[in-house]
Write an enzyme that holds these catalytic residues in place. Sequence first.
Site, PDB file in Angstrom:
ATOM      1  CB  ALA A  75      40.247  38.912  40.001  1.00  0.00           C
ATOM      2  CB  THR A  76      40.987  43.444  43.176  1.00  0.00           C
ATOM      3  OG1 THR A  76      40.831  42.352  44.078  1.00  0.00           O
ATOM      4  CG2 THR A  76      40.436  44.715  43.804  1.00  0.00           C
ATOM      5  CD  GLN A 183      37.615  31.425  43.928  1.00  0.00           C
ATOM      6  OE1 GLN A 183      38.060  30.283  43.806  1.00  0.00           O
ATOM      7  NE2 GLN A 183      38.032  32.239  44.881  1.00  0.00           N
ATOM      8  CB  SER A 203      42.906  36.281  39.983  1.00  0.00           C
ATOM      9  OG  SER A 203      43.930  36.323  40.948  1.00  0.00           O
ATOM     10  CB  THR A 247      56.945  48.898  33.761  1.00  0.00           C
ATOM     11  OG1 THR A 247      57.423  50.216  33.484  1.00  0.00           O
ATOM     12  CG2 THR A 247      57.925  47.867  33.211  1.00  0.00           C
ATOM     13  CB  CYS A 333      38.563  39.981  50.337  1.00  0.00           C
ATOM     14  SG  CYS A 333      39.185  38.900  49.076  1.00  0.00           S
TER      15      CYS A 333
HETATM   16  C1  LIG Z   1      40.234  36.214  44.728  1.00  0.00           C
HETATM   17  C2  LIG Z   1      39.113  36.827  44.016  1.00  0.00           C
HETATM   18  C3  LIG Z   1      39.149  38.156  43.614  1.00  0.00           C
HETATM   19  C4  LIG Z   1      40.347  39.037  43.889  1.00  0.00           C
HETATM   20  O1  LIG Z   1      41.394  38.644  43.049  1.00  0.00           O
HETATM   21  P1  LIG Z   1      42.855  39.276  43.239  1.00  0.00           P
HETATM   22  O2  LIG Z   1      43.579  38.749  42.052  1.00  0.00           O
HETATM   23  O3  LIG Z   1      43.354  38.747  44.536  1.00  0.00           O
HETATM   24  O4  LIG Z   1      42.704  40.741  43.214  1.00  0.00           O
HETATM   25  C5  LIG Z   1      38.058  38.682  42.969  1.00  0.00           C
HETATM   26  N1  LIG Z   1      36.986  37.926  42.715  1.00  0.00           N
HETATM   27  C6  LIG Z   1      36.912  36.641  43.071  1.00  0.00           C
HETATM   28  C7  LIG Z   1      35.699  35.852  42.751  1.00  0.00           C
HETATM   29  C8  LIG Z   1      37.958  36.046  43.743  1.00  0.00           C
HETATM   30  O5  LIG Z   1      37.884  34.791  44.116  1.00  0.00           O
END
Ligand SMILES: *Cc1c(COP(=O)(O)O)cnc(C)c1O
Length: 400
Positions: A75-76, A183, A203, A247, A333
């Site tokens: 998600a990042t 989430q 994610s 890849t 984070c």
């Molecule tokens: C965990 C989370 C992220 C980061 O996701 P990753 O897949 O670990 O990079 C971003 N936004 C929210 C709301 C999250 O809960």
Amino acid sequence: MPNKPIYLDHHATTPCDPRVVAAMQPYWGEDFGNPASASHAFGWRAEAAVENAREEIARAIGAEDPREIVFTSGATESDNLALQGVLRAHGSAGAHVITVASEHPAVLDTCRALAKQGASLTVLPVDAGGNVRVDALARAITRETLVVSVMAANGEIGTLAPLAEIAAVCAERGVILHSDAAQAVGKIPLDVGSLGLDLLSISGHKLYGPKGIGALYVRRRRRGGERIALAPLQYGGGQERGLRSGTLPAPLIVGFACALSLAVAEQPAESTRIAALRDRLLARLRDLAGGVELNGASSPRLAGNLNVAFTGASADAVIARLPDLALSTGSACSSAKPEPSHVLVALGLSPERVRSSLRIGLGRFTTAAEVDYAAERIAEEVRRQREERESGVAAASLRR
Ligand SMILES: *Cc1c(COP(=O)(O)O)cnc(C)c1O
């Protein structure tokens, strides 16, 4: 004491479901091909697996077309590709971006970086329940507004955003809407088609899939609007229609799709089960400890989320004294930094209340016995801290 800690931090990550591990297995072994190898059967098999997974993911979130799914590392990266990608394609100078104070750092810090590159940025406040006001958002939109980013569900306080209303406002004003749904997907019903979202971040590891994989949904057919122009963040082999070179990790993609399908299929029953456990935990904590206050609106809320303040106790001390429970005070984070949760601060809570707040995240493998044990342990520790504090106060007044 249990022989390993009870995991109550499902917003930070979730364990990979054994069914997902089994689905990935062949792609770590004999089916190891590169999905982009078009000249032999190893490549074809991997490509078929990736394209099946893409279709499965598109279907699970209500996307019209599998080509709307772009695989990323999580998600990042999806948040970065969405926001930086839109601004790079359009040109940041003069472009206006709107987001909300309770967003994940992957959105907030990306927006702040864009502001340094010349974009103008509005960060809207949240109300006491943790939500942005839709009328305030509508008022913040100007002729220069290019993109609005509002998360679907908050990972600290479980608040669910009124996405359908926000999407209607954005569509009417011709503004691109991005939502970080890390989430939310698999935890609440979420259909990008009926909601009218333009960009959505997902994610794998938040929904019982593997870490290191995620997706950005990019709508192709927009209500009365043109295609979303996105510029890539990295260049190379041109995978993912040039939007994300590199890849493709076929085992992770297969696991991600399997995890997402399972989460969506089981979501209604799971949400009911987990919400009942969550309510039981809150009731026990209130019974056994008292002085418990819920942070964030009680509904609508993620089934597995509790964020509670214990009057007169320190959450850090509770966590330190209870190694048999895996708990946290906020986002993993930001937990490397000693700063208080920016989400709780955005709610307008006092520093004292923020310090006494614990985030508890229940999940797929949480049992009633674990919840009962956790309630007893937390309540015991909270009562101990309060007594210690009172006897300290009593001793101080005796000395006076
Ligand atoms: C965990 C989370 C992220 C980061 O996701 P990753 O897949 O670990 O990079 C971003 N936004 C929210 C709301 C999250 O809960």
